[in-house]
Design an enzyme around this catalytic site. Structure first.
Site, PDB file in Angstrom:
ATOM      1  N   GLU A 152       3.172   5.471  11.102  1.00  0.00           N
ATOM      2  CA  GLU A 152       2.630   4.112  11.139  1.00  0.00           C
ATOM      3  C   GLU A 152       3.496   3.255  12.049  1.00  0.00           C
ATOM      4  OE1 GLU A 152       1.962   2.058   7.459  1.00  0.00           O
ATOM      5  OE2 GLU A 152       1.146   3.837   6.450  1.00  0.00           O
ATOM      6  N   TYR A 179       7.968  -0.865  11.187  1.00  0.00           N
ATOM      7  CA  TYR A 179       7.331  -2.023  11.817  1.00  0.00           C
ATOM      8  C   TYR A 179       8.393  -2.946  12.409  1.00  0.00           C
ATOM      9  CZ  TYR A 179       3.040  -0.481   9.575  1.00  0.00           C
ATOM     10  OH  TYR A 179       1.946   0.255   9.196  1.00  0.00           O
ATOM     11  N   ASP A 214      -1.471  -2.035  -0.077  1.00  0.00           N
ATOM     12  CA  ASP A 214      -1.996  -3.117   0.748  1.00  0.00           C
ATOM     13  C   ASP A 214      -3.411  -2.815   1.251  1.00  0.00           C
ATOM     14  OD1 ASP A 214      -1.987  -5.549   2.134  1.00  0.00           O
ATOM     15  OD2 ASP A 214      -1.239  -4.607   3.959  1.00  0.00           O
ATOM     16  N   GLU A 241       5.072   6.153   1.210  1.00  0.00           N
ATOM     17  CA  GLU A 241       6.065   5.120   0.945  1.00  0.00           C
ATOM     18  C   GLU A 241       6.330   4.868  -0.539  1.00  0.00           C
ATOM     19  OE1 GLU A 241       5.269   1.497   3.018  1.00  0.00           O
ATOM     20  OE2 GLU A 241       5.379   2.415   4.992  1.00  0.00           O
TER      21      GLU A 241
END
Length: 628
Positions: free
Chosen positions: A522, A486, A189, A433
């Site tokens: 993160e 997240y 991303d 990831e």
């Protein structure tokens, strides 16, 4: 100054570059520094540029564009170096161009030295972000009136065995796409910027020279220890002088051997920013080599900054100089307006000022190695670094094959070779990831992690995972668990009230299974600057603030046990590929892409300075830290 007897060598970091000049040096990778025996010439500036728009993107090689001036092969445009080419022009086809592009410039190397034999191929190098160099001495000729022509071809195409991986999709439906239409698919991303992103340098060395230096540091009580090992080239016999000097230029230890131990009394340790009143202390290791052959005598001088510190990991703590260290920092990207990933000193200095304003003591080089000049800044300012390779987006099972694994090992070789002597680098990260639940992932990451530990036994190794602890096949082999999550964003979007429960469960699951310290590597939420709502809704500044505060409540509890750090995603907004989930890039930064603070930056600043004061008072019983 007398001009050194020497052979020219240059290095470049870029994505899939091909040099036209001499032979690849599979040796040390010391950063080019000027000295009494070495000269360095930057070739930054405006280069000629041409994209190969042929259907197979290979016309430049088929017609040997490198054998003549690039302007003689077709239209060229101006292109700055270092910079990504994508955002420089108004041409939308160049912004998203995939394939070979060609750079060229002419330069006088040095007065009374020689030019290059134009069009002779040096080497090729697979992979971006890390430097490589080639020796051009054999191609020089004694005609000082003629400049040398440097031609570089760069290709940003990603395949399943590159790092990062990607794939090319050819669109065969002629009712929707023209003949030969293809797109690059990526599994990460951030925007796939391309070009020559770092400086192009020419530098000289004597015929016999210092090729590599490795240092490992330790200390006992008040005495520092610097274990060093030198590698020299083209010297049958040589005299060595090694001098370790403090900041004042005073000799604190010396030796005349190719390897040895230097003991430093009353040592000044290298401490992280805000962990000590004198952070980032660096000694200078000066190496002098004298050698001779039947024709000439040679002397080489190279000086390496050295920080004396130790790193250790327990089941619940990360220790720097035997003191608990808590990471309160950021994730970053090499990304900015116009220049893309291009190296830019004003931006770098601005970013370091913002890091120190925040009270951040660390960052992760998400998701690739940054320019070595940034590592040098971290050394000087005491900013701790988790040094990550470009192992991001490993999602396809075909990216776990032998070709991918071999390439991954080479990348780790190059990363460790470049950054092994930076005291700011305290941990290696081998991936971010990946699809770690796939069956081949166990052997793949076990091999990469063990290989990295063998390259550098002095630093821990990590592997950045998503929140799926049960199926992760890399976690058993790492020293520190890094977890990205997240909650209330990608998971249960809009439900801020679920963050404490879900985050607490995440930590408990990971630690129960692996019994290793954990970094929240993160967390965050996209925020459009200036967008407000009360009650908070997604994409507003208020929502980002509550996300951070809810995470922080859990961090405060868990850092008493086994959580050793928190890294916000992200330091600043950054560009991504176009898509329905992104409005001109990723907006999770606490700063805008132009480095202006959102409301969350002030929340983070208040928290990080509080954490710094807790650490400072615990370790040294001194007064509070204050940013000036």
């Amino acid at each position: 100054m007398a001009r050194p007897e020497g052979l020219g060598v240059f290095r470049l970091s870029c994505l899939f570059a091909v040099f036209e000049a001499a032979c690849l040096l599979d040796t040390g990778m010391l950063f080019p520094r000027e000295s009494s025996s070495r000269e360095v010439k930057e070739l930054n500036g405006v280069w000629n540029f041409r994209a190969d728009r042929s259907p197979n993107r290979n016309r430049g090689f088929e017609r040997a564009w490198y054998k003549r001036r690039l302007a003689e092969t077709g239209p060229v445009i101006d292109m700055p170096v270092p910079a990504s080419y994508n955002d420089i022009t108004q041409d939308p086809t160049l912004r998203d161009f995939i394939g070979w592009v060609w750079y060229e410039r002419e330069a006088v190397v040095w007065k009374n030295t020689s030019s290059w034999v134009n069009g002779v191929k040096v080497t090729e190098h697979k992979g971006g972000h890390l430097p490589f160099e080639a020796e051009i001495g054999a191609l020089l000729r004694k005609d000082p009136t003629q400049p040398c022509r440097i031609t570089i071809a760069v290709n940003n195409t990603l395949s399943l065995d590159t790092l990062p991986p990607g794939s090319i999709q050819h669109m065969s439906d002629k009712t929707k796409y023209p003949d030969g239409y293809f797109v690059q698919s990526i599994f990460f991303d951030f925007f796939n910027y391309a070009g020559i992103h770092r400086s192009v340098l020419l530098y000289t060395t004597p015929k016999a020279y210092v090729d590599d230096i490795t240092v490992v540091t330790n200390f006992f009580d008040n005495t520092g220890l610097v274990q060093y090992k030198l590698s020299v080239r083209d010297a049958v016999s040589a005299t060595i002088s090694v001098t370790l000097m403090d900041k004042g230029g005073h000799c604190v230890a010396s030796s005349s051997e190719l390897s040895g131990d230097l003991k430093v009394k009353d040592v000044n340790l290298w401490w992280p920013y805000l962990m000590h009143e004198n952070p980032g202390y660096l000694y200078s290791l000066e190496v002098r080599l004298k050698a001779a052959d039947e024709k000439s005598a040679y002397e080489d001088v190279y000086t390496l900054p050295v920080g004396i510190r130790t790193v250790n990991v327990t089941s619940t703590q990360f220790l720097i100089n035997n003191k608990p260290f808590y990471f309160h920092g950021v994730n970053k990207h090499e990304d900015s307006d116009i220049r893309g990933k291009g190296f830019d000193w004003p931006l770098i200095v601005k970013d370091f000022n913002l890091l120190k304003w925040l009270g951040a003591n660390s960052f992760r080089t998400s998701h690739y190695p940054y320019a070595e000049e940034i590592m040098q800044m971290c050394d000087r300012h005491g900013i701790v670094v988790i040094d990550e390779c470009p192992g991001v987006g490993i999602k396809d099972i075909r990216s776990f094959g032998n070709a991918s694994l071999t390439n991954h090992l080479v990348v780790m070789d190059e990363l460790v070779r470049r950054d092994k002597n930076h005291p700011s680098v305290v941990m290696w990260s081998v991936a971010n990831e990946p699809a770690a639940e796939m069956p081949p992932a166990d052997f793949y990451f076990k091999t990469v992690i063990q290989h990295t530990k063998a390259l550098d036994p002095t630093r821990p190794v990590t592997f950045v995972s998503d929140s799926n602890y049960a199926r992760d096949k890399g976690a058993p082999y790492v020293d520190v668990i890094c977890v990205n999550s997240y909650f209330s964003w990608y998971h249960d979007p809009g439900h801020l009230e679920l963050i404490p429960l879900q985050l607490n469960t995440q930590f408990e699951n990971w630690y129960r299974k692996y019994q290793k310290p954990i970094i929240q590597s993160e967390y965050g939420a996209d925020t459009v600057p200036g967008l407000h709502s009360d009650p908070p809704v997604m994409f507003t500044e208020e929502y980002q603030n509550i996300v951070l505060k809810n995470y922080h409540k859990v961090f405060d509890e868990k850092k008493k046990q086994y959580v050793i750090g928190e890294l916000i995603w992200n330091f600043a907004d950054f560009m991504t590929s176009q898509g329905v989930l992104r409005v001109v890039g990723n907006k999770k930064g606490v700063f805008t892409r132009q480095r202006q603070p959102k409301a969350a930056a002030f929340i983070l600043k208040e928290r990080y300075w509080r954490l710094a004061n807790e650490t400072e008072s615990t370790h040294h019983n001194t007064s509070k830290c204050v940013y000036r």
